[in-house]
Design an enzyme around this catalytic site. Sequence first.
Site, PDB file in Angstrom:
ATOM      1  N   GLY A  13      44.001  -3.485 -48.861  1.00  0.00           N
ATOM      2  CA  GLY A  13      43.669  -4.729 -48.280  1.00  0.00           C
ATOM      3  C   GLY A  13      42.540  -4.689 -47.086  1.00  0.00           C
ATOM      4  N   ARG A  74      42.684  -2.114 -54.940  1.00  0.00           N
ATOM      5  CA  ARG A  74      43.790  -1.000 -55.366  1.00  0.00           C
ATOM      6  C   ARG A  74      43.808  -0.574 -56.599  1.00  0.00           C
ATOM      7  NH1 ARG A  74      46.367  -5.828 -52.296  1.00  0.00           N
ATOM      8  NH2 ARG A  74      46.565  -5.183 -50.285  1.00  0.00           N
ATOM      9  N   ASP A 105      47.903   3.534 -45.924  1.00  0.00           N
ATOM     10  CA  ASP A 105      48.624   4.657 -46.540  1.00  0.00           C
ATOM     11  C   ASP A 105      47.990   4.932 -48.020  1.00  0.00           C
ATOM     12  OD1 ASP A 105      49.893   5.257 -44.515  1.00  0.00           O
ATOM     13  OD2 ASP A 105      51.788   4.204 -45.111  1.00  0.00           O
ATOM     14  N   THR A 127      44.049  -1.246 -41.484  1.00  0.00           N
ATOM     15  CA  THR A 127      45.004  -2.565 -41.890  1.00  0.00           C
ATOM     16  C   THR A 127      45.435  -3.428 -40.878  1.00  0.00           C
ATOM     17  OG1 THR A 127      47.260  -2.817 -42.980  1.00  0.00           O
ATOM     18  CG2 THR A 127      46.791  -0.651 -42.108  1.00  0.00           C
ATOM     19  N   ASP A 129      48.417  -4.712 -41.016  1.00  0.00           N
ATOM     20  CA  ASP A 129      49.686  -4.402 -40.721  1.00  0.00           C
ATOM     21  C   ASP A 129      50.094  -3.332 -39.490  1.00  0.00           C
ATOM     22  OD1 ASP A 129      49.831  -6.060 -43.071  1.00  0.00           O
ATOM     23  OD2 ASP A 129      49.942  -4.425 -44.364  1.00  0.00           O
ATOM     24  N   ASP A 131      50.781  -0.527 -39.883  1.00  0.00           N
ATOM     25  CA  ASP A 131      52.072   0.096 -40.213  1.00  0.00           C
ATOM     26  C   ASP A 131      51.695   1.612 -40.729  1.00  0.00           C
ATOM     27  OD1 ASP A 131      50.453  -0.152 -42.642  1.00  0.00           O
ATOM     28  OD2 ASP A 131      52.213  -0.984 -43.828  1.00  0.00           O
ATOM     29  N   ARG A 156      51.366 -25.230 -31.738  1.00  0.00           N
ATOM     30  CA  ARG A 156      52.099 -25.539 -30.602  1.00  0.00           C
ATOM     31  C   ARG A 156      51.603 -27.137 -29.932  1.00  0.00           C
ATOM     32  NH1 ARG A 156      55.838 -22.985 -27.341  1.00  0.00           N
ATOM     33  NH2 ARG A 156      55.246 -21.062 -27.858  1.00  0.00           N
ATOM     34  N   MET A 171      51.725 -12.026 -41.754  1.00  0.00           N
ATOM     35  CA  MET A 171      51.583 -11.099 -42.600  1.00  0.00           C
ATOM     36  C   MET A 171      52.258  -9.796 -42.271  1.00  0.00           C
ATOM     37  SD  MET A 171      47.942 -11.103 -44.957  1.00  0.00           S
ATOM     38  CE  MET A 171      48.030 -11.987 -46.235  1.00  0.00           C
ATOM     39  N   ARG A 173      53.359  -7.205 -45.015  1.00  0.00           N
ATOM     40  CA  ARG A 173      54.127  -6.533 -45.887  1.00  0.00           C
ATOM     41  C   ARG A 173      55.459  -6.125 -45.564  1.00  0.00           C
ATOM     42  NH1 ARG A 173      51.658  -4.999 -50.593  1.00  0.00           N
ATOM     43  NH2 ARG A 173      49.759  -4.869 -49.845  1.00  0.00           N
ATOM     44  N   HIS A 252      46.386 -15.305 -45.778  1.00  0.00           N
ATOM     45  CA  HIS A 252      45.077 -14.487 -45.922  1.00  0.00           C
ATOM     46  C   HIS A 252      44.052 -15.107 -44.783  1.00  0.00           C
ATOM     47  CE1 HIS A 252      46.936 -13.366 -49.498  1.00  0.00           C
ATOM     48  NE2 HIS A 252      46.200 -12.270 -49.593  1.00  0.00           N
ATOM     49  N   ARG A 255      43.510 -12.147 -42.623  1.00  0.00           N
ATOM     50  CA  ARG A 255      42.678 -11.040 -42.982  1.00  0.00           C
ATOM     51  C   ARG A 255      40.898 -11.023 -42.677  1.00  0.00           C
ATOM     52  NH1 ARG A 255      45.526  -8.985 -47.904  1.00  0.00           N
ATOM     53  NH2 ARG A 255      43.490  -8.667 -48.786  1.00  0.00           N
TER      54      ARG A 255
HETATM   55  O1  F6P Z   1      48.424  -4.953 -46.156  1.00  0.00           O
HETATM   56  C1  F6P Z   1      47.560  -6.041 -45.881  1.00  0.00           C
HETATM   57  C2  F6P Z   1      48.433  -7.328 -46.398  1.00  0.00           C
HETATM   58  O2  F6P Z   1      47.478  -8.234 -46.036  1.00  0.00           O
HETATM   59  C3  F6P Z   1      49.986  -7.586 -46.128  1.00  0.00           C
HETATM   60  O3  F6P Z   1      50.019  -7.931 -44.749  1.00  0.00           O
HETATM   61  C4  F6P Z   1      50.002  -8.376 -47.145  1.00  0.00           C
HETATM   62  O4  F6P Z   1      51.487  -8.312 -47.573  1.00  0.00           O
HETATM   63  C5  F6P Z   1      49.208  -7.877 -48.381  1.00  0.00           C
HETATM   64  O5  F6P Z   1      48.248  -7.195 -48.062  1.00  0.00           O
HETATM   65  C6  F6P Z   1      48.837  -9.071 -49.356  1.00  0.00           C
HETATM   66  O6  F6P Z   1      48.054  -8.305 -50.392  1.00  0.00           O
HETATM   67  P1  F6P Z   1      47.138  -9.261 -51.215  1.00  0.00           P
HETATM   68  O7  F6P Z   1      45.801  -9.592 -50.694  1.00  0.00           O
HETATM   69  O8  F6P Z   1      46.790  -8.495 -52.616  1.00  0.00           O
HETATM   70  O9  F6P Z   1      47.803 -10.563 -51.473  1.00  0.00           O
END
Ligand code: F6P
Length: 323
Positions: A13, A74, A105, A127, A129, A131, A156, A171, A173, A252, A255
Amino acid sequence: MGIKRIGVLTSGGDAPGMNSCVRAVVRTALYHGIECYGIRRGYNGLISGDIIKLDEKNVSHIINRGGTILYTARSKEFLNEEGQKKAVSTCKFLGLDSIVAIGGDGTFRGARALSKWGINVVCIPATIDNDISCTNYSIGFDTAANTAIECIDKLRDTMQSHERCSVVEVMGRNAGYLAMYVGLAVGATAILVPEEPIDFERDVIEKIRAARFNGFTHYMIVVAEGAGSASEIANKIKEAIDLDPRVTVLGHIQRGGTPTGRDRVNATKMGYLAVEMLLQGRTNRIVCTHQGTFTDVDIDEGLAMQKHIQKMEVDVLAAMTGI
Ligand code: F6P
């Protein structure tokens, strides 16, 4: 070790700050007289040879741009040995002796596979996340958190005017780091994350009742996507209490956007460090942060580590939402 040609890729991502990092890798490589190539669309680009030469001009004015100029993917093909062999033969054909892999990861597992075929690799965590177990910080988290915070602050306003309850899905994951951070920053009534066991009555309904008892007339529930869907949670609230919650899935939007100063500077430092490490022969490693400083770990060790929500965040949440 005689590093001659570095390839850089972004995979998984996308995360704001990836471009800042690519720029830093390229500029550091050129500073040392090393050629740098951009591999497009993650490991797919290494398999298909989708590769461009990068110089200062290609990476100018991208330090401030969200997304990734190298595109990302990916790669399923790279998961098997056939794909990896093709990628390695592209490296050999182009004389790419080293790869800087920017991502999460999955990206690091890909880099580890490449290293087994004799390619020098250094990984950089990116990322939203946050994570990745071996690092406190990953590129993109700060921007994503601030984007989510800004959106929820706007929500709010209208929740307050209409005296409503909002359920906002963040988001992450399977991880709740982003939701916890964002929830604390917006002063949420309740925060649900997958890492903490959830008792719906205690963790949501009682919190709303307590807030109402104390005179509050609007309620902000933040839920990590890995802890359940916002619409299901809204329905459960509606069944349990006389509220008609509104659901917002931030999705998204989190992101994208201009990376924050923090993401830009850390991405620049990490990109710089990755190239310096390659030059020093410190390969097959992940650049990371630990206790406020930049360091690095072996890829195998880094991938084997475990990460948890900080106990302090859980304690702070209890104090901020408990009455
Ligand atoms: O890992 C980043 C992330 O934005 C996660 O928070 C989310 O679950 C996932 O990617 C969404 O993936 P995609 O862009 O394939 O919908």
